[in-house]
Design a protein around this motif. Structure first.
Motif, short mmCIF file in Angstrom:
data_model
loop_
_atom_site.label_atom_id
_atom_site.label_comp_id
_atom_site.label_asym_id
_atom_site.label_seq_id
_atom_site.Cartn_x
_atom_site.Cartn_y
_atom_site.Cartn_z
N ARG A 157 0.84 -1.21 0.00
CA ARG A 157 0.00 0.00 0.00
C ARG A 157 0.87 1.26 0.00
NH1 ARG A 157 -3.86 0.71 4.73
NH2 ARG A 157 -1.90 0.35 5.82
N TYR A 158 0.33 2.31 -0.57
CA TYR A 158 0.99 3.62 -0.51
C TYR A 158 0.32 4.45 0.59
CZ TYR A 158 3.71 2.87 -4.71
OH TYR A 158 4.64 2.40 -5.60
N LEU A 159 1.13 5.11 1.40
CA LEU A 159 0.62 5.94 2.49
C LEU A 159 1.17 7.35 2.36
CD1 LEU A 159 1.55 3.50 5.42
CD2 LEU A 159 -0.71 3.69 4.39
N ILE A 160 0.37 8.33 2.69
CA ILE A 160 0.88 9.71 2.70
C ILE A 160 1.62 9.91 4.02
CG2 ILE A 160 -1.25 10.76 3.66
CD1 ILE A 160 -0.69 13.12 1.66
N THR A 161 2.77 10.55 3.97
CA THR A 161 3.57 10.75 5.18
C THR A 161 3.12 12.02 5.90
OG1 THR A 161 5.22 12.02 4.00
CG2 THR A 161 5.60 9.65 4.16
N MET A 162 3.68 12.23 7.08
CA MET A 162 3.35 13.43 7.85
C MET A 162 3.74 14.70 7.07
SD MET A 162 4.22 13.93 11.81
CE MET A 162 2.92 13.24 12.78
N PRO A 163 4.97 14.78 6.51
CA PRO A 163 5.30 15.97 5.71
C PRO A 163 4.40 16.09 4.48
CG PRO A 163 7.29 14.77 6.23
CD PRO A 163 6.14 13.90 6.64
N GLY A 164 4.05 14.95 3.87
CA GLY A 164 3.18 14.96 2.69
C GLY A 164 1.83 15.57 3.00
N ARG A 165 1.29 15.18 4.13
CA ARG A 165 -0.01 15.69 4.55
C ARG A 165 0.07 17.20 4.82
NH1 ARG A 165 -3.82 11.98 6.10
NH2 ARG A 165 -5.70 12.94 6.91
N THR A 166 1.13 17.61 5.49
CA THR A 166 1.30 19.02 5.84
C THR A 166 1.43 19.87 4.57
OG1 THR A 166 2.51 18.29 7.78
CG2 THR A 166 2.69 20.61 7.25
N VAL A 167 2.28 19.41 3.65
CA VAL A 167 2.52 20.16 2.41
C VAL A 167 1.25 20.24 1.57
CG1 VAL A 167 3.74 19.99 0.19
CG2 VAL A 167 5.00 19.78 2.30
N TYR A 168 0.52 19.13 1.51
CA TYR A 168 -0.72 19.11 0.72
C TYR A 168 -1.74 20.10 1.30
CZ TYR A 168 -5.04 17.49 -1.41
OH TYR A 168 -6.25 17.44 -2.07
N LYS A 169 -1.90 20.06 2.63
CA LYS A 169 -2.86 20.96 3.28
C LYS A 169 -2.44 22.42 3.08
CE LYS A 169 -4.11 19.43 7.59
NZ LYS A 169 -3.88 18.62 8.79
#
Lengths: 200, 186
Positions: free
Chosen positions: B159-171
């Motif tokens: 599975r692919y998961l969004i990371t903590m930095p990924g979530r922050t940058v996206y938001k």
């Protein structure tokens, strides 16, 4: 300490095909074809093996949180003897007799060299201060000990959905939805709804 | 004659009383007695105090500007726990920042991140959502996101998961876009 009663068998076999020694949702240990295997016995019964072959260790040491995933997977190739203890009778191990070429392929001049390394590993592991008195149980509990680059052993324990991995710089414990990760970057404790994450 | 002297004496006494009162005012000003502490600095000192007060006011205003964000959806106050860093003078790794921005600079990659915001996904699940791109293009996008650290792939389950930095940058990207959009409408 129960580990000191384990004895290494003199007969060395080899794996006839690549075999998955452990496979769970979070981890996988596989030993390749033509890997050497020396049985570890307790009271005359096979309780594990010391393998030497192309071993692949894959672990998803990742914690999923509502704020995103923390951690990264472990992917290692182990090309040194490693120990596996547990319910080996449930494994589909295809073992066959060895010849001189099998040892040479692994860098040994004779079987004794491999047995010496295997005995050292077992001895090194048995000196560990582990209070695990009921192991192995009737379930599919498995313990692996992989020698690492700093002459210590990385330990992997698997019991159903539970998984414990301790290596240099990393500790990962998973039990269903509850996970703990300690890495050089983070310390994360996570359950189904709650999560505490600290950045080192 | 005696009457004249008496009159003269009374005038002198009145004058003396007036002078005594004046002396009292100099030693202890009436304002202080009536209204509490008072120093009449006057002149250039008063200007200096004014300047100092103005500087303090500007400082407070600056701190408020740093911690209060007035956006289209109202006012947000950020708790500043770190010492203030002047980001304009910071020796930032612009190459790394550009790499991150480049990873975000694709509509499909943003769609992938959006999909992962609601949980881990297998490649085939992502392929279903992004049916307009081929499997190899999807794989290439996922590689870019993984290399940048915005996404992580489980090696056992896949599975692919969004990371903590990924979530922050996206938001953050979504917020800035909304903010700019709201500004343009005005």
């Amino acid at each position: 300490m129960i580990w000191q009663n384990y004895r290494l068998d003199d007969t060395i076999l080899k794996t006839s095909s690549a075999t998955e020694l452990m496979k769970t949702e979070r981890g996988m240990v596989e030993v390749g074809r033509d890997g050497l295997a020396a049985a570890v016995k307790l009271d005359g019964k096979v309780r594990g093996y010391v393998f030497r072959g192309h071993c692949k260790l894959v672990l998803d040491t990742i914690v999923e949180t509502r704020e995103g995933a923390i951690g990264k997977p472990v992917e290692k190739e182990v090309n040194r003897p490693f120990l596996m203890l547990g319910a080996t009778d449930k494994l589909q191990l295809n073992l066959s007799a060895t010849n001189t070429d099998d040892f040479r392929r692994m860098g040994y001049e004779n079987p004794q060299q491999f047995l010496t390394e295997a005995a050292e590993l077992l001895h090194h592991f048995s000196r560990r201060k582990m209070g695990c008195h009921s192991f192995p149980g009737d379930s599919e509990d498995l313990i692996f000990a992989f020698p690492n680059d700093v002459d210590k052993t990385d330990v992997l324990l698997s019991s159903g959905s539970k998984l414990v991995y301790k290596a240099t710089g990393i500790v990962f414990i998973a039990d269903g939805n509850r996970t703990i990760l300690k890495s050089p970057e983070h310390v994360v404790l996570s359950s189904l709804r709650k999560c505490i994450a600290m950045k080192n | 004659m005696s009457e004249d002297i008496k009159e003269e004496m009374r005038k002198l006494k009145e004058e003396m009383a007036g002078l005594k009162e004046q002396l009292k005012d100099i030693a202890e000003p009436r304002n202080k007695r009536d209204r509490g502490f008072y120093i009449d600095v006057g002149g250039p000192v008063q200007d200096y105090v004014q300047d100092v007060m103005q500087g303090v006011a500007q400082g407070v205003h600056g701190e408020l500007e740093k911690s209060v964000f007035i956006g289209p959806r109202g006012i947000r106050i950020f708790r500043n726990t770190e010492p203030f860093r002047d980001e304009t003078k910071e020796n930032a790794d612009f190459g790394k920042v550009a790499g991150l921005m480049s990873a975000l600079g694709s509509e499909h990659r943003l769609k992938i991140l959006n999909e992962l915001m609601s949980g881990g996904r297998y490649v085939n699940e992502l392929q279903e959502k992004l049916s307009e791109i081929t499997t190899s293009t999807l794989s290439s996008h996922l590689n870019v996101l993984e290399e940048t650290g915005l996404v992580v792939q489980e090696k056992v389950r896949g599975r692919y998961l969004i990371t903590m930095p990924g979530r922050t940058v996206y938001k953050m990207a979504m917020k800035v876009t909304r903010f700019l959009g709201a500004g343009n409408e005005e």
